[in-house]
Design an enzyme around this catalytic site. Sequence first.
Site, PDB file in Angstrom:
ATOM      1  N   ARG A 115      89.881  29.085 -34.440  1.00 37.74           N
ATOM      2  CA  ARG A 115      89.485  29.248 -33.701  1.00 37.74           C
ATOM      3  C   ARG A 115      90.429  27.879 -33.005  1.00 37.74           C
ATOM      4  O   ARG A 115      89.848  27.442 -32.310  1.00 37.74           O
ATOM      5  CB  ARG A 115      88.179  28.744 -33.657  1.00 37.74           C
ATOM      6  CG  ARG A 115      87.594  29.457 -32.156  1.00 37.74           C
ATOM      7  CD  ARG A 115      85.931  28.845 -32.107  1.00 37.74           C
ATOM      8  NE  ARG A 115      85.497  29.154 -31.244  1.00 37.74           N
ATOM      9  CZ  ARG A 115      84.948  28.501 -30.335  1.00 37.74           C
ATOM     10  NH1 ARG A 115      83.516  27.389 -30.708  1.00 37.74           N
ATOM     11  NH2 ARG A 115      84.495  28.507 -28.515  1.00 37.74           N
ATOM     12  N   HIS A 127      87.128  29.512 -22.090  1.00 39.67           N
ATOM     13  CA  HIS A 127      86.540  28.232 -22.927  1.00 39.67           C
ATOM     14  C   HIS A 127      87.160  27.209 -21.924  1.00 39.67           C
ATOM     15  O   HIS A 127      87.775  26.097 -22.290  1.00 39.67           O
ATOM     16  CB  HIS A 127      86.933  27.789 -24.234  1.00 39.67           C
ATOM     17  CG  HIS A 127      86.143  26.335 -25.285  1.00 39.67           C
ATOM     18  ND1 HIS A 127      85.853  26.574 -26.500  1.00 39.67           N
ATOM     19  CD2 HIS A 127      85.891  25.395 -24.421  1.00 39.67           C
ATOM     20  CE1 HIS A 127      85.324  25.409 -26.794  1.00 39.67           C
ATOM     21  NE2 HIS A 127      85.397  24.318 -25.472  1.00 39.67           N
ATOM     22  N   GLU A 145      79.893  29.135 -25.276  1.00 40.73           N
ATOM     23  CA  GLU A 145      79.289  28.184 -24.313  1.00 40.73           C
ATOM     24  C   GLU A 145      79.012  28.454 -23.060  1.00 40.73           C
ATOM     25  O   GLU A 145      79.199  27.421 -21.742  1.00 40.73           O
ATOM     26  CB  GLU A 145      79.248  26.485 -24.471  1.00 40.73           C
ATOM     27  CG  GLU A 145      79.304  25.958 -25.807  1.00 40.73           C
ATOM     28  CD  GLU A 145      79.717  24.557 -26.294  1.00 40.73           C
ATOM     29  OE1 GLU A 145      79.473  23.645 -25.478  1.00 40.73           O
ATOM     30  OE2 GLU A 145      79.332  24.731 -27.625  1.00 40.73           O
ATOM     31  N   ASN A 191      76.918  27.019 -31.418  1.00 47.94           N
ATOM     32  CA  ASN A 191      77.644  26.263 -31.885  1.00 47.94           C
ATOM     33  C   ASN A 191      76.740  25.005 -32.029  1.00 47.94           C
ATOM     34  O   ASN A 191      75.389  25.202 -30.765  1.00 47.94           O
ATOM     35  CB  ASN A 191      78.393  25.370 -30.411  1.00 47.94           C
ATOM     36  CG  ASN A 191      79.399  26.584 -30.264  1.00 47.94           C
ATOM     37  OD1 ASN A 191      79.674  27.396 -30.820  1.00 47.94           O
ATOM     38  ND2 ASN A 191      80.186  26.324 -29.144  1.00 47.94           N
ATOM     39  N   TYR A 208      74.962  21.177 -32.145  1.00 52.86           N
ATOM     40  CA  TYR A 208      74.818  19.402 -32.209  1.00 52.86           C
ATOM     41  C   TYR A 208      74.386  18.600 -32.042  1.00 52.86           C
ATOM     42  O   TYR A 208      73.966  17.789 -32.698  1.00 52.86           O
ATOM     43  CB  TYR A 208      75.822  19.294 -30.683  1.00 52.86           C
ATOM     44  CG  TYR A 208      77.473  19.292 -30.771  1.00 52.86           C
ATOM     45  CD1 TYR A 208      79.143  18.800 -32.015  1.00 52.86           C
ATOM     46  CD2 TYR A 208      77.966  20.737 -30.619  1.00 52.86           C
ATOM     47  CE1 TYR A 208      79.954  19.121 -31.913  1.00 52.86           C
ATOM     48  CE2 TYR A 208      78.920  21.832 -30.454  1.00 52.86           C
ATOM     49  CZ  TYR A 208      79.939  20.120 -30.457  1.00 52.86           C
ATOM     50  OH  TYR A 208      81.339  20.531 -30.912  1.00 52.86           O
ATOM     51  N   GLU A 248      80.808  26.431 -33.913  1.00 50.67           N
ATOM     52  CA  GLU A 248      81.196  24.652 -33.751  1.00 50.67           C
ATOM     53  C   GLU A 248      79.706  23.762 -34.346  1.00 50.67           C
ATOM     54  O   GLU A 248      79.275  24.400 -33.964  1.00 50.67           O
ATOM     55  CB  GLU A 248      81.140  24.412 -32.214  1.00 50.67           C
ATOM     56  CG  GLU A 248      82.174  24.622 -31.452  1.00 50.67           C
ATOM     57  CD  GLU A 248      82.833  24.614 -29.907  1.00 50.67           C
ATOM     58  OE1 GLU A 248      81.386  23.219 -29.964  1.00 50.67           O
ATOM     59  OE2 GLU A 248      82.976  25.136 -29.567  1.00 50.67           O
TER      60      GLU A 248
END
Length: 460
Positions: free
Chosen positions: A83, A127, A172, A294, A296, A367
């Site tokens: 990606r 992005h 995002e 994504n 985290y 991600e």
Amino acid sequence: MTTPPPRPLPRFPADFLWGVSTSAHQIEGAVGEDGRGMSSWDAFAAEPGRIRDGSDASVATGHYHRYAQDVALIKDLGVGAYRFSVAWSRVLPEGAGAVNGAGLGFYDRLVDELCAAGVRPVPTLFHWDTPLALEKAGGWLERDTAHRFAEYADVVAARLGDRVDRWITLNEPAEVTLLGYGLGQHAPGRRLLFGALPAAHHQLLGHGLAVQALRARGADGIGIANSHGPVRPASDSDEDRGAADFYDLLLNRLFADPLLLGRYPDGIAEMLPGPVADDLALIASRPLDWYGINYYQPTLVGAPGPDAPTDFAGIAIPPEMPFSVREIEGHPRTAFGWPVVPDALTELLTSFRERYGDRLPPVVVTENGCSYDGLDDQERIAFLDGHLRALHRALAAGVDVRGYFVWSLMDNFEWAEGYTQRFGLVHIDYETLARTPKASFHWLREALREQRPPGSSGRP
Ligand code: IFM
């Protein structure tokens, strides 16, 4: 140093898509070369005090000139997909109008190199690096930017579409809205608070228009990469629960509800400009082929108040905000200070299935990763091991997850943190641009080898 985690990982489906992620601005460098136009992040980094170490991305990892070496590393790692993102200002230096053939040619060569290596190219169209000419005209606060984005998507699809079968429109949009336009921590550095909401809507509109443009070129396999995470209230009080619900709306529902349900959470549409109902119909009219998440960290949120923290990870939260972000205790932390909570990935994925039911298409974790220093990065190994087991628990609970991408292939320019945070499986020496696979790279390569069916020589 931590003890190596137990092996092997549980077995994932044979057709599960394993990948690594990067983005153009964070790795390419070669900012002024071959006709690339300036982007919002070039201008932002040039403003004193914006980037923690005073750096910028003009060289970054030098990937623009070293892409063949980087593709060889990806091949050696044994993942099936890569990606990356396309820099809009490399393709259309002014954001619209004349196409820069040299810029588009770079992605053409990259895709060829990936295909030759047996690695599936998964481009992200946006992005965060808005062409500066568009940013100066208001960027995503302007409806016009959504239309320019769709024109750009068409240009890229016309050139790469014969070899690409997985597309990502946006990465995002929540961070662009909140950090870029709301709090000023990221480009373009605006502090508009709730005045940033049009940027959310126009990115979603841009997504919808880009999906139309991509489909008109015969593309399928279209998804988006949204950042999400569980939001936990700091206590059972009504105030803390209310604050956590609001934060959940901003992080999780503001983008997922329009895409998956065709509506905004209550109270949002009234704050947006333009023909919102018609736009929502367009945004949700072409269902996504897959939904990228994504992940985290989870977030602990409480009500604002005189004793509540006024910043989070160095980002000042203005007193007008109806929430305060608290530290999550009792977990290891990355070098960035982010808590490592693998179970929250299982919780996130199962909660999405509960919230959206049949409206949720197959999910790909686009991600997941962590920042740590050093080549012998045992903490990253423990992080990946823990999160892959958590992902497997979500699969076992019935969530349709089709792939997992590590952020990131290599250390890179971590936005407002400059080069102070290292997320890579591959170490970058920023003096020489030498690439050195870390212990986590070798660990993942072995883990993927173990995933392959016995006797198979191909990638999982
Ligand atoms: O580096 C970023 C990436 O660009 C977007 N998602 C989060 C990563 C780590 O902060």
